[in-house]
Design a protein around this motif. Structure first.
Motif: not given
Length: 290
Positions: A173, A176-177, A180-181, A212
């Motif tokens: 997670e 993945r975050a 996506l940033s 991130a």
């Protein structure tokens, strides 16, 4: 409105208080003194000083015993295994987590479903339950590849497997975050240059996503270091288990727990400093860099 009227208004606005020929000084704006804040800070410092004094002067803490055992071979061996476990689990966990994050973002529904199911399952199970499950896996599979499971999976191996699978779910997670940033324009530009998917991920996406990823990853590292103490329940000779063996023999529970606590504080403090510099490295050129 005439130009003369405008000049008169401008002159009156620029004139000091009391008229154009006034010699009165311009009043200074004095900020209100934060008396309440300073009073609260004084009370907090006083309470902190009393707490420190009670800890230092309380003979029940047995600080001499803490000093005697702080650098003993048994404690240092336990600390070494704790650091080794932390490093191995973080590397393997983020390797698997990165793969799961890429699968989660894939256009293939099967890959997305498998990744989502993995994250859901291992985030739903307490880490202690997972460790106990793997510790008793021999009840389900007495032999693996013709070898007895008890001989194949020792306590340290079980600790690595259980902690890694648990860590990978959270690392997925985080990664993945971070992915996506990254702005879509970066991906489109890389694709227009003819870069393949894995090269885009390795050369374009991940370097930018690190801004991130690093802060939560640093928190996960510190959490994993402290979380390794749970492996003492399956008799892995980590730092906590090492001090437990000593106080079971000497009955000096409080000083031995203080030995473990001080080592955890020391190591997490060093990791926190390292995290600060890594974050600053990846934040270069941004407003958050400092």
């Amino acid at each position: 409105m005439s130009s003369g009227t405008l000049d008169t208004l401008a002159a009156s606005a620029a004139a000091p208080p009391g008229g154009p020929h006034s010699t009165d000084p311009v009043p200074r704006i004095v900020p209100r003194r934060p008396v309440g804040q300073w009073a609260a800070a004084t009370v907090v410092l006083l309470l902190l000083a009393l707490a420190v004094r009670s800890v230092v002067r309380n003979d029940a803490f047995q600080w001499d015993v803490v000093a005697d055992y702080f650098l003993t071979d048994a404690v240092l061996r336990g600390l070494g295994l704790t650091l080794w476990l932390t490093g191995v689990v973080m590397v393997l966990g983020f390797a698997i987590g990165t793969l799961l994050a890429v699968m989660r973002l894939s256009a293939n529904p099967v890959l997305r479903g498998v990744s989502s199911g993995y994250v859901w399952l291992f985030r739903s199970m307490p880490i202690l339950v997972q460790l106990l499950f793997w510790f008793n896996i021999g009840a389900l599979y007495p032999t693996i590849l013709g070898v007895k499971t008890v001989q194949l999976l020792g306590p340290v191996t079980i600790a690595v497997i259980g902690l890694t699978l648990h860590e990978a779910a959270y690392a997925a997670e985080v990664v993945r975050a971070g992915i996506l940033s990254v702005e879509k324009g970066q991906l489109e530009a890389a694709q227009s240059l003819g870069l393949g998917p894995w090269r885009r991920l390795r050369r374009i996406v991940l370097p930018q996503a690190m801004r991130a990823i690093v802060p939560p990853a640093g928190n996960m590292l510190i959490g994993t270091l402290k979380g390794t103490s749970i492996v003492s329940v399956i008799a892995v000779n980590d730092l906590l288990y090492a001090v437990q063996l000593i106080y079971h023999r000497t009955y000096q529970v409080i000083p031995m727990l203080l030995v473990a606590t001080l080592w955890y504080i020391a190591v997490t403090s060093v990791l926190g400093i390292g995290q600060h510099f890594v974050e600053r490295h990846y934040a270069r050129g941004t407003a958050g860099a400092r």
